[in-house]
Design a protein around this motif. Sequence first.
Motif, PDB file in Angstrom:
ATOM      1  N   HIS A  61       6.850  -4.921   4.106  1.00 15.42           N
ATOM      2  CA  HIS A  61       7.402  -4.834   3.124  1.00 15.42           C
ATOM      3  C   HIS A  61       5.650  -4.273   2.371  1.00 15.42           C
ATOM      4  N   VAL A  62       4.673  -5.009   2.644  1.00 12.94           N
ATOM      5  CA  VAL A  62       3.710  -4.356   2.740  1.00 12.94           C
ATOM      6  C   VAL A  62       2.928  -3.350   1.775  1.00 12.94           C
ATOM      7  N   ALA A  63       3.684  -2.258   3.262  1.00 13.40           N
ATOM      8  CA  ALA A  63       3.496  -1.169   3.300  1.00 13.40           C
ATOM      9  C   ALA A  63       3.634  -0.348   1.664  1.00 13.40           C
ATOM     10  N   ALA A  64       5.273  -0.609   2.116  1.00  9.46           N
ATOM     11  CA  ALA A  64       6.190  -0.544   0.448  1.00  9.46           C
ATOM     12  C   ALA A  64       5.456  -0.708  -0.324  1.00  9.46           C
ATOM     13  N   ALA A  65       5.062  -1.705  -0.950  1.00 12.41           N
ATOM     14  CA  ALA A  65       3.947  -2.290  -1.845  1.00 12.41           C
ATOM     15  C   ALA A  65       2.605  -2.107  -2.071  1.00 12.41           C
ATOM     16  N   TRP A  66       2.324  -1.301  -1.736  1.00 11.37           N
ATOM     17  CA  TRP A  66       0.986  -0.978  -1.219  1.00 11.37           C
ATOM     18  C   TRP A  66       1.203   0.866  -1.984  1.00 11.37           C
ATOM     19  N   VAL A  67       2.188   1.368  -1.518  1.00 16.85           N
ATOM     20  CA  VAL A  67       2.545   3.085  -2.152  1.00 16.85           C
ATOM     21  C   VAL A  67       3.471   2.739  -3.215  1.00 16.85           C
ATOM     22  N   GLU A  68       3.823   1.900  -3.388  1.00 17.90           N
ATOM     23  CA  GLU A  68       4.134   1.635  -4.891  1.00 17.90           C
ATOM     24  C   GLU A  68       3.146   1.532  -6.106  1.00 17.90           C
ATOM     25  N   PRO A 106       3.005  10.822  10.666  1.00 21.19           N
ATOM     26  CA  PRO A 106       2.487  11.346  10.132  1.00 21.19           C
ATOM     27  C   PRO A 106       1.879  12.651   8.837  1.00 21.19           C
ATOM     28  N   GLN A 107       2.160  13.561   9.347  1.00 17.59           N
ATOM     29  CA  GLN A 107       1.408  14.913   8.513  1.00 17.59           C
ATOM     30  C   GLN A 107       2.867  15.075   7.762  1.00 17.59           C
ATOM     31  N   GLY A 108       3.540  14.522   8.158  1.00 15.49           N
ATOM     32  CA  GLY A 108       4.642  15.236   7.026  1.00 15.49           C
ATOM     33  C   GLY A 108       5.834  14.203   6.476  1.00 15.49           C
ATOM     34  N   ALA A 109       4.631  13.235   6.267  1.00 14.01           N
ATOM     35  CA  ALA A 109       4.879  12.173   5.696  1.00 14.01           C
ATOM     36  C   ALA A 109       4.910  12.220   4.038  1.00 14.01           C
ATOM     37  N   PRO A 110       5.392  11.623   2.514  1.00 16.14           N
ATOM     38  CA  PRO A 110       5.125  11.327   2.052  1.00 16.14           C
ATOM     39  C   PRO A 110       2.684  10.861   1.766  1.00 16.14           C
ATOM     40  N   ASP A 111       2.376  11.895   0.682  1.00 21.78           N
ATOM     41  CA  ASP A 111       0.996  11.617   0.526  1.00 21.78           C
ATOM     42  C   ASP A 111       0.436  10.620   0.470  1.00 21.78           C
ATOM     43  N   THR A 112       0.908   9.367  -0.205  1.00 22.95           N
ATOM     44  CA  THR A 112       1.218   8.139   0.139  1.00 22.95           C
ATOM     45  C   THR A 112       0.877   7.555   0.752  1.00 22.95           C
ATOM     46  N   TRP A 113       2.098   7.511   1.566  1.00 27.79           N
ATOM     47  CA  TRP A 113       2.678   6.732   3.020  1.00 27.79           C
ATOM     48  C   TRP A 113       1.535   7.068   3.842  1.00 27.79           C
ATOM     49  N   ARG A 114       1.098   8.856   3.966  1.00 31.19           N
ATOM     50  CA  ARG A 114       0.468   9.287   4.685  1.00 31.19           C
ATOM     51  C   ARG A 114      -1.089   8.732   5.022  1.00 31.19           C
ATOM     52  N   HIS A 115      -1.591   7.748   4.156  1.00 28.47           N
ATOM     53  CA  HIS A 115      -2.408   7.667   3.634  1.00 28.47           C
ATOM     54  C   HIS A 115      -2.749   6.345   4.183  1.00 28.47           C
ATOM     55  N   TRP A 116      -1.283   6.047   4.004  1.00 27.32           N
ATOM     56  CA  TRP A 116      -1.122   3.936   4.248  1.00 27.32           C
ATOM     57  C   TRP A 116      -1.706   3.949   5.573  1.00 27.32           C
TER      58      TRP A 116
END
Length: 178
Positions: A61-68, A106-116
């Motif tokens: 949930h922290v990760a999702a909030a950071w990405v959002e 992770p290389q296939g993840a959306p940019d912000t998720w990859r940065h997380w």
Amino acid sequence: MNTGTIVAIVGEQSEDALAALDGIRGVEVLELRDSEPALAARRIAAAGTPWIVHDADPLEHVAAAWVELFEERSTLGALEVEVETALAMFEAGSALMPDYYIVLEPQGAPDTWRHWWCGALGHHAPQRVLASPAPTTPRDAALRRLLSRLPSSRPWPDPASWLPHLPFEIPDRVGLRD
């Protein structure tokens, strides 16, 4: 409490990854995704093997909030609430930080998720967030090899020392000095 090494596998194909590790001697594989964090923590703590591999992320949930937040779909307040909730759960023992994260593709993840994964989280213990290809067959050996070769490194710093600073962990800038 468990003294084994705890590994969280995250990514879209975590179920396949767990299946590829099932049956290895000394490894307990726990499917915990979507479980209540306290239940997941109890099951992890009760495992009696040297390795506990699961698919529950205590920082989900922290990760999702950071990405959002950085995708301008949420507010700073939402991230702060998720951080406070996670810290309270760690303090109470109703969530356990894994020793390692294995991040599938992770290389296939959306940019912000990859940065997380590779930045905001990985910056705090770089040798404890590891990228891996997703398994391609039920007996894929890549994850087995990775599990047998996890690098030793300093443990995670206390989450209370870095989670509150996540709003300042800017994608593309994490770990860089001005």
